[in-house]
Every structure is written in C-alpha cells, then in structure tokens.
Design an enzyme around this catalytic site. Structure first.
Site, PDB file in Angstrom:
ATOM      1  N   LYS A 173       9.458   8.816   8.411  1.00  0.00           N
ATOM      2  CA  LYS A 173       8.366   9.563   7.778  1.00  0.00           C
ATOM      3  C   LYS A 173       7.463   8.529   7.101  1.00  0.00           C
ATOM      4  O   LYS A 173       7.725   8.086   5.976  1.00  0.00           O
ATOM      5  CB  LYS A 173       8.948  10.550   6.760  1.00  0.00           C
ATOM      6  CG  LYS A 173       8.101  11.804   6.527  1.00  0.00           C
ATOM      7  CD  LYS A 173       6.722  11.525   6.005  1.00  0.00           C
ATOM      8  CE  LYS A 173       6.702  11.249   4.523  1.00  0.00           C
ATOM      9  NZ  LYS A 173       5.367  10.777   4.046  1.00  0.00           N
ATOM     10  N   GLU A 248      14.721   1.199  -2.396  1.00  0.00           N
ATOM     11  CA  GLU A 248      13.896   0.030  -2.721  1.00  0.00           C
ATOM     12  C   GLU A 248      12.723   0.558  -3.536  1.00  0.00           C
ATOM     13  O   GLU A 248      11.808   1.172  -2.974  1.00  0.00           O
ATOM     14  CB  GLU A 248      13.368  -0.633  -1.434  1.00  0.00           C
ATOM     15  CG  GLU A 248      14.436  -1.023  -0.427  1.00  0.00           C
ATOM     16  CD  GLU A 248      15.113  -2.353  -0.743  1.00  0.00           C
ATOM     17  OE1 GLU A 248      14.868  -2.896  -1.839  1.00  0.00           O
ATOM     18  OE2 GLU A 248      15.897  -2.814   0.102  1.00  0.00           O
ATOM     19  N   CYS A 282       5.443  -4.734  -4.068  1.00  0.00           N
ATOM     20  CA  CYS A 282       6.570  -4.350  -4.934  1.00  0.00           C
ATOM     21  C   CYS A 282       7.082  -5.533  -5.722  1.00  0.00           C
ATOM     22  O   CYS A 282       7.509  -5.379  -6.863  1.00  0.00           O
ATOM     23  CB  CYS A 282       7.678  -3.730  -4.108  1.00  0.00           C
ATOM     24  SG  CYS A 282       8.256  -4.790  -2.786  1.00  0.00           S
ATOM     25  N   GLU A 381       4.459  -0.190 -13.888  1.00  0.00           N
ATOM     26  CA  GLU A 381       3.960  -0.788 -12.652  1.00  0.00           C
ATOM     27  C   GLU A 381       2.540  -0.272 -12.391  1.00  0.00           C
ATOM     28  O   GLU A 381       2.346   0.931 -12.242  1.00  0.00           O
ATOM     29  CB  GLU A 381       4.875  -0.396 -11.490  1.00  0.00           C
ATOM     30  CG  GLU A 381       4.506  -1.079 -10.185  1.00  0.00           C
ATOM     31  CD  GLU A 381       5.411  -0.642  -9.040  1.00  0.00           C
ATOM     32  OE1 GLU A 381       5.667   0.567  -8.901  1.00  0.00           O
ATOM     33  OE2 GLU A 381       5.839  -1.527  -8.274  1.00  0.00           O
TER      34      GLU A 381
END
Ligand code: NAD
Length: 491
Positions: A173, A248, A282, A381
C-alpha cells in the site's frame, strides 16, 4: 490512470473511486489513481493468499527466487531514468539525489536480498544427550507493506525485495501523496514474469486502504514505515489478528559537533544530513548540537552555507532543495516557524517560501538558533529543511541532550578523538550512529530505531528474521526415557 496491481493484472478500484496525485512543484494534478477500499484489499489479499497457499513461489528454492529478483533489479536499472523522472515529478526530490541515490539503491535492494537469501539457513544445535536439534526457516505468509512518501521507490523496494526473497507474498500500500513509481515497479514485476499473486499493490488512503490491510485476518506480517502516531494506530488495529510488526518510525536525530572535529567535514555532513531530500528524511540530523566554544564560528559558517543552498525545480540537475511533497505538509512545516518564534527561538535563515517560487510547495532551507532542547522545535519531527542549533558545554551534556528526546533513530558524532567518538556513540540511545560521517549505509547491517522511532530491525539477515518463520526440529536419536502415564505408576 494508475490502477491497482492484483494477480499480475492492472485493475481499477472495485467501486471505481479515484484520487489525484499532484506535482509538488506546481500543485497541478499529474494523474488519477485508483482509490482502494476494503473490497480492493480483500481481492489483493485473496490473490496473495492463493499464491502463498497453492502457488510455486514459497516452494521454490532461494536460488530459483533469486533469478526473478535479479531480473527485477536489472529491469529497474534498464528503466532507471524513467523511474527517476516519475519520482521527481511526484515527490519534488531533486534529480541529482534521486538519480545518484534512491534509484540505484532500489535496484541494489533486489540484487542484495536475492544473494543474501542464499546465505540464510537454519541453525544446528549440536547433540545434547540423545538429541540433535536444528531450525529451518519457512516463508511466513502474506505480508502487508505500508510505505511513506519520502523516497517512495527506494523504501518500497527495501521491503518488497527481502519479503519476496524470503518466499512470502505481499500486498503493498504505497503512500497516497507519491503513488506513481510503485506503478512502474508493478510493470517491472509483470515483465519479470513473477507467478500471479506474489506481488500486489492497492493504492489509496491510510484510513480506507491501509487500515483494512492491517486488520485482514489472512495477513500475517505488517512492515510499516511512517509516522510514529500512525505506527501506534496500526499496532492497535492489528492486535485482534495478532500481526507481527516491523515499525520504522519518525526521528529527531542529533548531529553532535565537538570542538576537536574536522569542522569543514562536520559542516558538510551536518548540512547534507538535514537539507538533502528536502529534509524529508527519517534519519535527518535535525538537531545540531555544537560545543559552546565553537558555537559562534560554526553557526556563522553554517548560516552562510545554508543561505547559498540552491533551491530550484526538482528536475534541474543543479537543484539542491526542491519543493515539499504537498501543500498540507508545507503548512505544517511553516507552522513550526511560529512555534519557534513563540518559544523565543530565532529563525535565522529561511523560514518561508522563497520569493522566486510563488507556486508549488517550496520552502527555503531554514536555520533556527537560540534553541533549547525542551522547545517543541527541538523535540518534534518537522520533516522539512529545518535545522535547530543547540549548544553544549562538555561530553556529558552532549550525551544528555542527545538522549533527551522520545525518538531514537539516528545520531552523527563529529570528533577528532576516536575514543570519545566510540564512548559517545555507545552512550546514545539510538538504533544507528555514525562517527565522522553522514548517513552511509552497509546493507548487511541492521537498520531501525529505538524508543519511539521503531520496533525491530531490517537489513541483511535481520530482514529475514522478520520475513521468515523459524521452526525448531528436535530429533531423538536414542531410546531416551519417556514418562509412562496409565501404566500403574510413574517411573
Ligand atoms: P504516515 O504515517 O502519514 O503514512 C505512511 C503510510 O501509512 C502511508 O502509506 C499512509 O497511507 C499509511 N497509513 C496512514 N494511516 C494508516 C492507518 N490507520 N492504517 C494503515 N496505514 C495507514 O507517514 P508519511 O507522512 O507518509 O511519512 C513520513 C514519516 O515517515 C516521518 O515520520 C518519517 O520519519 C517516517 N519515516 C521513517 C523511516 C524509518 O526508516 N524509520 C523512513 C522513512 C520515513
């Protein structure tokens, strides 16, 4: 129109729904994409289930599967320019970084895991008493692979390659903001002649296509890369069917510069690590910790360089920072500038749309100073080209600040003293640490985050720990004693 890929066929959504994918440089639609729902997921999972239960893929040897995977790697290499063009138009990531980085790495993922699978075997446990025990690894089942929009092609292949090499079948997906390159992967899988149902794609949104994949009882594994809050939601939704998860997730990684470091290299590393890939990375070193006695000099040189980073059209080979992925994300990054100012920090460079780019999601490379580690811009973040600078006095304080965050994905330590490098690296609560380097990966090593940055490790044999099931076989070779119930007494 971009369709789902199910059972080796390109098919529209069951109910015909579509969504538009936008070009981040203009926010004009590129094309329509099939919008998946529970029914599309059901079709794709059924295809993957049939391929797993009855098809040849899980029953092949690793060497037989490796031939298909190398073929996919070669087809990626053959269509590298085309894939790069699609990815650049769909994500806004600069051409140079896609062409030299993400696309070759995608092909390498297939070659690497094809070869690695040949080395993955069980373990032997030498005889204990009259037993010889050993383990075998079996394909684990149907995997749901859910991926984000930053470097989508590379991250998709990072999951698909070990998943298929391990003998599993899958439903991918892709992220709804960057669906296009996954479609090229489907074309390549079709051209590589994989058995039907081994690799499937359902496009669509997280809530309507991702969630039913997570909840599906016929899916054994979910490998997810994305935001921490989404990971938490996915674990909740997968609890009822007890999925195996690889997570992750997000990061707020420190780059620590000591006064004895090679400051020119540290500067290059610190800049690359947060401004490449438009800061949508990331493992971005988004908190820069600088030793107090070099703060003024280092920050001055840094500000100078950040002002000179070339913002431009992503297809231009000279561009260093392109537009952010989506207007919603642009607003989110922009809102953090008010948060920074509200908390007393100084937006020293950037902080807004560069005047030369009135349309699209361009955001100038941004440097924020006067930051303390408790501020939101140091803890959350931002996922854009935004660097915050925090001073520290000594090694102990550097470690304390580095660890004082709920993420733990990556860290970068710059020092001229190797022993200090090791001490600091080992004290940082983080899945990955680089000493005197930016992010250079060795695909054999484990990749993943600690704390709120993830669960589990992928990469090398660690990917196979996730994508295969281990059975322990206990072989009795002698007449060991068996307790005899129902014989009138225990002996
Ligand atoms: P996101 O969490 O918004 O979306 C990721 C994927 O999850 C998308 O495909 C989305 O459609 C899907 N999704 C959303 N809600 C879902 C649900 N309820 N059920 C199932 N699927 C759902 O993340 P993003 O904004 O696309 O990506 C950016 C994030 O990814 C950042 O936090 C970044 O740090 C993280 N990331 C982590 C790594 C890593 O290796 N640790 C790598 C790349 C990106």
């Amino acid at each position: 129109m971009i369709c789902h890929f199910i059972d080796n066929n390109f098919v529209p959504a069951v109910y015909g729904q579509t969504f538009e994918t936008l070009n981040p440089a203009t926010n004009r639609p590129i094309t329509d994409v099939a919008a998946g729902s529970t029914e599309d997921i059901d079709r794709a999972v059924s295809a993957a289930r049939r391929a797993f239960d009855n098809g040849p893929w899980p029953r092949m040897t690793a060497a037989e599967r490796a031939k298909f995977l190398h073929r996919i790697g070669e087809l990626i290499e053959g269509r590298a320019d085309e894939i790069a063009e699609v990815e650049i138009a769909d994500t806004g990531i600069p051409a140079s970084q896609i062409k030299k980085g993400a696309i070759p790495r995608a092909a390498e993922n297939f070659h690497f895991f094809a070869d690695m699978a040949l080395e993955i075997g069980g373990e032997n446990f030498s005889a204990v008493g009259s037993f010889q025990n050993y383990t075998v690894r079996r394909p684990a089942g149907v995997a749901g692979l859910i991926t984000p929009w930053n470097t989508p092609f590379m991250l998709e292949t990072w999951k698909v390659a070990p998943c298929l090499a391990g003998g599993d079948t899958c439903v991918l997906k892709p992220a709804e903001w960057s669906p296009l390159s996954a479609d090229v992967l489907a074309q390549i899988v079709q051209a590589a002649d994989l058995p039907a149902g081994v690799f499937n794609i359902v496009h669509g949104f997280g809530e309507t296509a991702g969630a039913p994949l997570v909840a599906h009882p016929d899916v054994q594994l979910i490998s997810f890369t994305g935001e921490t809050s989404t990971g938490q939601e996915i674990i909740r939704n997968g609890a009822a069917t007890l999925k195996r998860f690889s997570m992750e997730l997000g990061g707020k990684s420190p780059t620590i510069v000591f006064n004895d470091a090679d400051l020119e290299r540290a500067l290059d590393g610190a800049i690359w690590q947060v401004y490449s890939l438009n800061g949508e990375r990331c493992t971005a070193g988004s908190r820069l910790l600088v030793q107090a006695d070099i703060l003024t000099d280092f920050t001055g040189r840094l500000a100078d360089r950040v002002r000179r980073i070339k913002v431009g059209e992503p297809a231009d080979p000279m561009t260093e920072v392109g537009p952010l992925i989506h207007p919603d994300h642009w607003r989110r990054v922009h809102d953090y500038m008010d948060v920074a100012r509200g908390e007393g920090a100084i937006v020293e460079v950037g902080g807004d749309r560069p005047s030369a780019f009135p349309e699209g999601n361009y955001f100038g490379p941004t440097l924020i100073t006067g930051v303390t580690n408790d501020m939101r811009v140091a803890q959350e973040e931002i996922f854009g080209p935004v660097l915050v600078v925090i001073p520290f006095e000594d090694e102990a304080e550097a470690i304390r600040i580095a660890n004082d965050v709920h993420f733990g994905l990556a860290a970068y330590v710059w020092t001229g003293e190797p022993e200090r490098g090791r001490r600091v690296a080992e004290a940082i609560e983080s899945g990955l640490v680089w000493i005197n380097s930016h992010n250079i990966r060795d695909l054999r090593t484990p990749f993943g985050g600690s704390k709120m940055s993830g669960i589990g490790r992928e990469g090398g044999r660690y990917s196979f720990d996730f994508y295969t099931e281990t059975s322990t076989i206990h072989v009795a070779s002698g007449d060991h004693q068996i307790p005899r119930l129902g014989t009138g007494g225990m002996d």
